[in-house]
Design a protein around this motif. Structure first.
Motif, mmCIF file in Angstrom:
data_model
loop_
_atom_site.group_PDB
_atom_site.id
_atom_site.type_symbol
_atom_site.label_atom_id
_atom_site.label_comp_id
_atom_site.label_asym_id
_atom_site.label_seq_id
_atom_site.Cartn_x
_atom_site.Cartn_y
_atom_site.Cartn_z
ATOM 1 N N ILE A 10 71.240 -0.414 47.676
ATOM 2 C CA ILE A 10 71.347 0.378 46.440
ATOM 3 C C ILE A 10 71.160 -0.529 45.230
ATOM 4 O O ILE A 10 70.438 -0.198 44.286
ATOM 5 C CB ILE A 10 72.710 1.125 46.387
ATOM 6 N N HIS A 11 71.765 -1.712 45.297
ATOM 7 C CA HIS A 11 71.650 -2.634 44.159
ATOM 8 C C HIS A 11 70.273 -3.269 44.085
ATOM 9 O O HIS A 11 69.689 -3.387 43.008
ATOM 10 C CB HIS A 11 72.768 -3.668 44.215
ATOM 11 N N VAL A 12 69.716 -3.635 45.243
ATOM 12 C CA VAL A 12 68.389 -4.266 45.260
ATOM 13 C C VAL A 12 67.334 -3.293 44.741
ATOM 14 O O VAL A 12 66.503 -3.639 43.907
ATOM 15 C CB VAL A 12 68.032 -4.730 46.703
ATOM 16 N N LYS A 13 67.375 -2.051 45.213
ATOM 17 C CA LYS A 13 66.336 -1.068 44.841
ATOM 18 C C LYS A 13 66.685 -0.300 43.573
ATOM 19 O O LYS A 13 65.870 0.475 43.081
ATOM 20 C CB LYS A 13 66.116 -0.082 45.998
ATOM 21 N N GLN A 14 67.925 -0.510 43.075
ATOM 22 C CA GLN A 14 68.390 0.261 41.905
ATOM 23 C C GLN A 14 68.162 1.762 42.154
ATOM 24 O O GLN A 14 67.599 2.479 41.322
ATOM 25 C CB GLN A 14 67.667 -0.207 40.633
ATOM 26 N N SER A 15 68.575 2.175 43.320
ATOM 27 C CA SER A 15 68.336 3.558 43.725
ATOM 28 C C SER A 15 69.392 3.978 44.735
ATOM 29 O O SER A 15 69.833 3.168 45.560
ATOM 30 C CB SER A 15 66.953 3.646 44.393
ATOM 31 N N PHE A 16 69.807 5.229 44.641
ATOM 32 C CA PHE A 16 70.642 5.809 45.703
ATOM 33 C C PHE A 16 70.018 7.127 46.135
ATOM 34 O O PHE A 16 70.694 8.105 46.467
ATOM 35 C CB PHE A 16 72.113 5.957 45.275
ATOM 36 N N LEU A 17 68.687 7.091 46.171
ATOM 37 C CA LEU A 17 67.893 8.275 46.532
ATOM 38 C C LEU A 17 67.732 8.382 48.053
ATOM 39 O O LEU A 17 67.458 7.389 48.729
ATOM 40 C CB LEU A 17 66.507 8.168 45.878
ATOM 41 N N CYS A 18 67.928 9.613 48.536
ATOM 42 C CA CYS A 18 67.642 9.947 49.933
ATOM 43 C C CYS A 18 66.486 10.944 49.899
ATOM 44 O O CYS A 18 66.545 11.931 49.164
ATOM 45 C CB CYS A 18 68.887 10.590 50.546
ATOM 46 N N ILE A 19 65.451 10.669 50.660
ATOM 47 C CA ILE A 19 64.316 11.596 50.684
ATOM 48 C C ILE A 19 64.412 12.458 51.948
ATOM 49 O O ILE A 19 64.517 11.944 53.061
ATOM 50 C CB ILE A 19 62.975 10.830 50.620
ATOM 51 N N GLY A 20 64.393 13.743 51.745
ATOM 52 C CA GLY A 20 64.504 14.675 52.867
ATOM 53 C C GLY A 20 63.143 14.935 53.485
ATOM 54 O O GLY A 20 62.229 15.404 52.817
ATOM 55 N N LEU A 21 63.028 14.604 54.774
ATOM 56 C CA LEU A 21 61.755 14.822 55.478
ATOM 57 C C LEU A 21 61.801 16.189 56.157
ATOM 58 O O LEU A 21 61.933 16.298 57.378
ATOM 59 C CB LEU A 21 61.515 13.689 56.484
ATOM 60 N N GLY A 232 78.675 4.983 45.864
ATOM 61 C CA GLY A 232 79.271 6.012 46.724
ATOM 62 C C GLY A 232 78.516 7.329 46.798
ATOM 63 O O GLY A 232 79.064 8.336 47.232
ATOM 64 N N LEU A 233 77.245 7.311 46.389
ATOM 65 C CA LEU A 233 76.456 8.551 46.417
ATOM 66 C C LEU A 233 75.116 8.306 47.092
ATOM 67 O O LEU A 233 74.492 7.253 46.887
ATOM 68 C CB LEU A 233 76.161 9.034 44.989
ATOM 69 N N LEU A 234 74.679 9.278 47.876
ATOM 70 C CA LEU A 234 73.290 9.335 48.341
ATOM 71 C C LEU A 234 72.797 10.690 47.883
ATOM 72 O O LEU A 234 73.285 11.728 48.357
ATOM 73 C CB LEU A 234 73.217 9.244 49.872
ATOM 74 N N ILE A 235 71.904 10.702 46.924
ATOM 75 C CA ILE A 235 71.431 11.980 46.382
ATOM 76 C C ILE A 235 70.102 12.333 47.032
ATOM 77 O O ILE A 235 69.148 11.546 46.988
ATOM 78 C CB ILE A 235 71.314 11.910 44.843
ATOM 79 N N ASN A 236 70.081 13.495 47.662
ATOM 80 C CA ASN A 236 68.895 13.914 48.426
ATOM 81 C C ASN A 236 68.010 14.889 47.648
ATOM 82 O O ASN A 236 68.483 15.807 46.994
ATOM 83 C CB ASN A 236 69.328 14.615 49.719
ATOM 84 N N SER A 237 66.708 14.652 47.760
ATOM 85 C CA SER A 237 65.736 15.677 47.367
ATOM 86 C C SER A 237 64.694 15.746 48.479
ATOM 87 O O SER A 237 64.204 14.715 48.947
ATOM 88 C CB SER A 237 65.081 15.319 46.029
ATOM 89 N N SER A 238 64.352 16.965 48.899
ATOM 90 C CA SER A 238 63.345 17.137 49.955
ATOM 91 C C SER A 238 62.085 17.737 49.353
ATOM 92 O O SER A 238 61.161 17.012 48.980
ATOM 93 C CB SER A 238 63.886 18.038 51.073
ATOM 94 N N ARG A 239 62.057 19.063 49.173
ATOM 95 C CA ARG A 239 60.840 19.734 48.698
ATOM 96 C C ARG A 239 60.339 19.188 47.375
ATOM 97 O O ARG A 239 59.122 19.090 47.157
ATOM 98 C CB ARG A 239 61.087 21.244 48.549
ATOM 99 N N GLY A 240 61.263 18.847 46.474
ATOM 100 C CA GLY A 240 60.885 18.376 45.137
ATOM 101 C C GLY A 240 60.075 17.097 45.186
ATOM 102 O O GLY A 240 59.359 16.766 44.236
ATOM 103 N N ILE A 241 60.184 16.342 46.281
ATOM 104 C CA ILE A 241 59.425 15.091 46.419
ATOM 105 C C ILE A 241 58.236 15.278 47.357
ATOM 106 O O ILE A 241 57.095 15.012 46.985
ATOM 107 C CB ILE A 241 60.341 13.949 46.929
ATOM 108 N N ILE A 242 58.508 15.740 48.582
ATOM 109 C CA ILE A 242 57.458 15.635 49.604
ATOM 110 C C ILE A 242 56.309 16.627 49.423
ATOM 111 O O ILE A 242 55.227 16.407 49.942
ATOM 112 C CB ILE A 242 58.038 15.694 51.045
ATOM 113 N N TYR A 243 56.560 17.711 48.683
ATOM 114 C CA TYR A 243 55.473 18.680 48.449
ATOM 115 C C TYR A 243 54.967 18.657 47.008
ATOM 116 O O TYR A 243 54.585 19.689 46.450
ATOM 117 C CB TYR A 243 55.919 20.092 48.844
#
Ligand SMILES: O=C(O)c1cc(=O)[nH]c(=O)n1[C@@H]1O[C@H](COP(=O)(O)O)[C@@H](O)[C@H]1O
Length: 274
Positions: A10-21, A232-243
């Protein structure tokens, strides 16, 4: 994967994004349908284009089970590809399982050992002996549905039991389960205003937060109420990213959408001085 590795990412990527496949052959670019395994071809392209912007991938198994054996094979190839090429990324089997003890153990073996996922989503409804078999696997994580993003969440989850909402009871009681340190919880982004109260019960746990993007949840609000000292968060987006696109540029457009969320996350981390 141990949590320290996840926190480091999370710190290395400056991200707590989870991508929903959540791969749906009716929504992938039509040219991919010529491939021998279009589901895997789509996932591989998305993963290769976005792995530096996210810390987790979450295939929802429904989208694979819908294609029978072909779908299960594509799911297997996807998790193998992730583990071989991007082992630093946290993987979530969004399977929403849970059953009597010996059956739960078989589910745990399937997703943790046979497929090699780091975590699985679990419904808490059947209680302690349906959840503990998952928790017995060290360095594997059990993500319990607490307060979900959908409207139906109000049918049961917010109803009062012993003076507290049922989802609060789930959080409270699950903390007493054996190996509770392997628990995480699902809280929908559409329920961000509940996160303050949720943090009072589970201040240190990771929360998987789906529902930004297509379901309209606000990343800013989720961060405001839900972040703890380890993020302490993993924020997921699926359709908003992959499509993001149905054309030849679909992977690049997915990366663009992922980058937008990653940059918002970076801002949130900055404002907390991290
Ligand atoms: O467990 C989940 O991931 C989940 C829980 C929940 O409360 N709400 C929710 O949307 N999900 C899943 O998160 C994903 C959301 O997808 P999008 O709405 O397309 O971003 C889907 O795979 C859902 O099944």
């Amino acid at each position: 994967m141990d949590l320290e590795k996840l926190i480091k990412q999370i710190h290395v990527k400056q991200s707590f994004l989870c991508i929903g496949l959540d791969t749906d052959l009716e929504k992938v670019p039509p040219h991919l349908l010529q491939e021998e395994d279009p589901i895997f071809a789509f996932n591989k392209a998305i993963i290769d284009a976005t792995h530096h912007l996210c810390v987790a991938y979450k295939p929802n198994t429904a989208f694979y089970e819908a294609y029978g054996l072909k779908g299960w094979k594509a799911l297997g190839k996807t998790i193998d590809y992730l583990n071989a090429n991007y082992p630093e990324v946290f993987t979530i089997a969004d399977a929403k399982r849970g059953d009597i003890g010996n059956t739960s153990t078989r589910y745990a073996k399937a997703f943790f050992e046979e497929f090699g996922f780091d975590s699985i989503t679990i419904a808490p409804y059947m209680g302690r002996d349906s959840v503990e078999p998952f928790l017995a696997f060290e360095n594997k994580h059990t993500i319990l549905l607490a307060l979900t993003s959908n409207e139906g969440a109000y049918d049961f989850q917010t109803q009062k039991v012993d003076g507290m909402a049922l989802y609060e009871k789930v959080l409270q009681t699950s903390k007493t389960y054996k190996n509770a340190h392997n628990l995480m919880y699902v809280v929908g982004a559409t329920k961000a205003s509940f996160l303050g109260d949720i943090r009072k019960i589970v201040p240190d746990s990771f929360l998987l937060v789906p529902g930004v993007g297509a379901q309209g949840g606000s990343l800013k609000e989720v961060c405001h109420y839900g972040m703890n000292q380890h993020v302490g968060l993993l924020i997921n987006s699926s359709r908003g990213i992959i499509y993001a696109s149905k054309n030849g540029d679909f992977a690049a457009m997915a990366a663009l959408k992922a980058k937008e969320l990653q940059q918002q996350m970076q801002e949130e981390l900055k404002s907390l001085g991290r």
